[in-house]
Design a protein around this motif. Structure first.
Motif, mmCIF file in Angstrom:
data_model
loop_
_atom_site.group_PDB
_atom_site.id
_atom_site.type_symbol
_atom_site.label_atom_id
_atom_site.label_comp_id
_atom_site.label_asym_id
_atom_site.label_seq_id
_atom_site.Cartn_x
_atom_site.Cartn_y
_atom_site.Cartn_z
ATOM 1 N N ASP A 125 -5.254 -23.319 -3.988
ATOM 2 C CA ASP A 125 -6.050 -24.579 -4.733
ATOM 3 C C ASP A 125 -7.663 -23.782 -5.805
ATOM 4 N N LYS A 129 -8.055 -23.872 -9.863
ATOM 5 C CA LYS A 129 -8.942 -24.451 -10.287
ATOM 6 C C LYS A 129 -9.250 -23.815 -11.122
ATOM 7 N N LYS A 151 -4.288 -22.219 2.385
ATOM 8 C CA LYS A 151 -3.942 -23.396 1.463
ATOM 9 C C LYS A 151 -3.136 -24.075 0.571
ATOM 10 N N LEU A 154 -1.307 -26.965 -1.093
ATOM 11 C CA LEU A 154 -2.546 -28.225 -2.124
ATOM 12 C C LEU A 154 -1.843 -27.785 -3.018
ATOM 13 N N ASP A 230 -17.596 -37.784 -3.534
ATOM 14 C CA ASP A 230 -17.210 -37.769 -4.423
ATOM 15 C C ASP A 230 -18.212 -37.154 -6.206
ATOM 16 N N ARG A 258 -13.372 -30.761 -3.610
ATOM 17 C CA ARG A 258 -12.247 -31.201 -2.198
ATOM 18 C C ARG A 258 -12.971 -31.314 -1.026
ATOM 19 N N TRP A 259 -13.275 -32.365 -0.311
ATOM 20 C CA TRP A 259 -13.970 -32.394 0.644
ATOM 21 C C TRP A 259 -13.483 -33.058 1.866
ATOM 22 N N ASP A 260 -13.736 -32.854 3.045
ATOM 23 C CA ASP A 260 -13.323 -33.327 4.399
ATOM 24 C C ASP A 260 -14.063 -33.672 5.087
#
Length: 295
Positions: A125, A129, A151, A154, A230, A258-260
Motif C-alpha cells: 500500500d 501511495k 499488506k 490493501l 486522522d 493509515r493507522w490502527d
C-alpha cells in the motif's frame, strides 16, 4: 569447533511490517532465536513490543547500525553468541538503514556467524501511495534474497501486478512473496544460505527522516485521539507507540496516513513520530496530544 551461527538480516522501509513479521516468527518457530534490534527514535518501541516472548533481545539505539554503530553491532553479536548461543540470530535494522554495508561487515568482521539471508519487507500500500523508490529503499530491495510484499490486501490486483513488476526490475534474483500481516511459513525465511560477495563500500548514509518522542502518564480520550490520528500531516510518515485509554493501553501504529490500535499490555503513553521536517511540528503535536488528556 562449533558451527557458525546463521544470521538473518531483516530490512525494509519504515512501517513495512518488520516487527509484525518478528512477532509471527516468535509465535510459530520452536527454536532458540535471538534478536538484535536497531530502532529509529529515542524510545525502543519495537523492543518493548517483543519483550515477554520466548526470545533473547538486544537493542542498538542512538544511531544506524549500517554506519555509526558497526562497532557496537559486532560487540553485541559476540555477546549474544557467548551468552545465549541461539539457533538463529535475526538483526532487525531501522527502516532507514542501508543493509549492503551491514552485509559487508558481517562477512568481513564476524567469522563466528554465517549470513543466512537478507529479508526485505515491502509495504504494498505504501508503494502505491509513494511510487517513487528512494535511494535507501532501492538498496534495501536490491539487497534482499526474499522480498516479502506485505499488506497486499490493501491494493488492487492491477496495483499488485505493477508493484511486483517494479520489484522484479530492481531485483531479478529475489523471490517475491505476497503476504497479509506478514503471515508466512517460516521455513521459507531460514536456511536460504545464498552465497554472495559484497564489495567494500564508501558509505555516506544521510537519512531523509527525523524523529521525536512523546511520553506521558496521562489517560487519553479515545475520540479526541482518533481525530488527532486522522489529521496527522503528510510529513508524518510513521508514528508508533503506546497510548493509555480508560479501557486499557493500546499499541498505536501509523503508516502513511493509515493507522490502527491494538489492545496491549499496561504501559505509560510513549509515542515516536518519524517523518520529514517532523521536529518543526513537535510543539503543535504535543499541544494537541495534551488537549486529549482526560481531566
Amino acid at each position: 569447533m562449533p558451527g557458525r551461527t546463521p544470521l538473518t538480516v531483516l530490512t525494509g522501509p519504515l512501517g513495512s511490517g518488520k516487527t509484525t513479521l518478528l512477532r509471527h516468527i516468535l509465535t510459530v518457530v520452536p527454536r532458540k532465536i535471538a534478536i538484535l534490534m536497531n530502532e529509529f527514535g529515542e524510545i525502543a518501541i519495537d523492543t518493548k513490543i517483543l519483550q515477554g516472548k520466548n526470545v533473547e533481545m538486544a537493542d542498538l539505539g542512538g544511531g544506524c547500525v549500517c554506519c555509526s554503530l558497526l562497532g557496537e553491532f559486532e560487540a553485541a553479536v559476540d555477546e549474544i553468541i557467548a551468552t545465549v548461543n541461539p539457533d538463529y540470530l535475526v538483526v532487525e535494522t531501522t527502516g532507514v538503514a542501508e543493509p549492503d554495508a551491514l552485509v559487508f561487515d558481517i562477512q568481513e568482521s564476524l567469522p563466528q556467524v554465517r549470513l543466512d539471508g537478507v529479508i526485505t519487507v515491502i509495504d504494498a500500500d505504501g508503494l502505491v501511495k509513494y511510487p517513487q523508490v528512494g535511494h535507501t529503499s532501492r538498496i534495501q530491495i536490491e539487497s534482499g534474497d526474499i522480498l516479502l510484499l506485505n499488506k497486499v490486501d490493501l491494493v488492487s490486483e492491477q496495483e499488485l501486478a505493477t508493484i511486483t513488476g517494479k520489484l522484479q526490475s530492481l531485483n531479478e534474483i529475489a523471490s517475491i512473496i505476497p503476504t497479509i500481516r506478514c503471515q508466512i511459513d517460516p521455513d521459507l525465511l531460514f536456511g536460504i544460505g545464498r552465497e554472495r560477495l559484497q564489495p567494500s563500500l564508501h558509505h555516506h548514509h544521510q537519512p531523509e527522516f527525523e524523529s521525536f518522542s512523546y511520553t506521558s502518564q496521562a489517560v487519553y480520550d479515545r475520540t479526541c485521539f482518533t481525530e488527532f490520528a486522522d489529521s496527522l500531516s503528510s510529513d508524518i510518515y510513521r508514528a508508533k507507540g503506546f497510548v493509555q485509554f480508560p479501557e486499557g493501553t493500546h499499541l498505536f501504529n501509523f503508516v502513511a496516513g493509515r493507522w490502527d490500535l491494538e489492545l496491549f499490555e499496561p504501559s505509560s503513553t510513549e509515542l515516536v513520530f518519524i517523518g520529514k521536517h517532523v521536529t518543526q511540528q513537535k510543539p503543535e503535536i504535543c499541544d494537541r496530544l495534551q488537549s486529549c488528556e482526560q481531566k
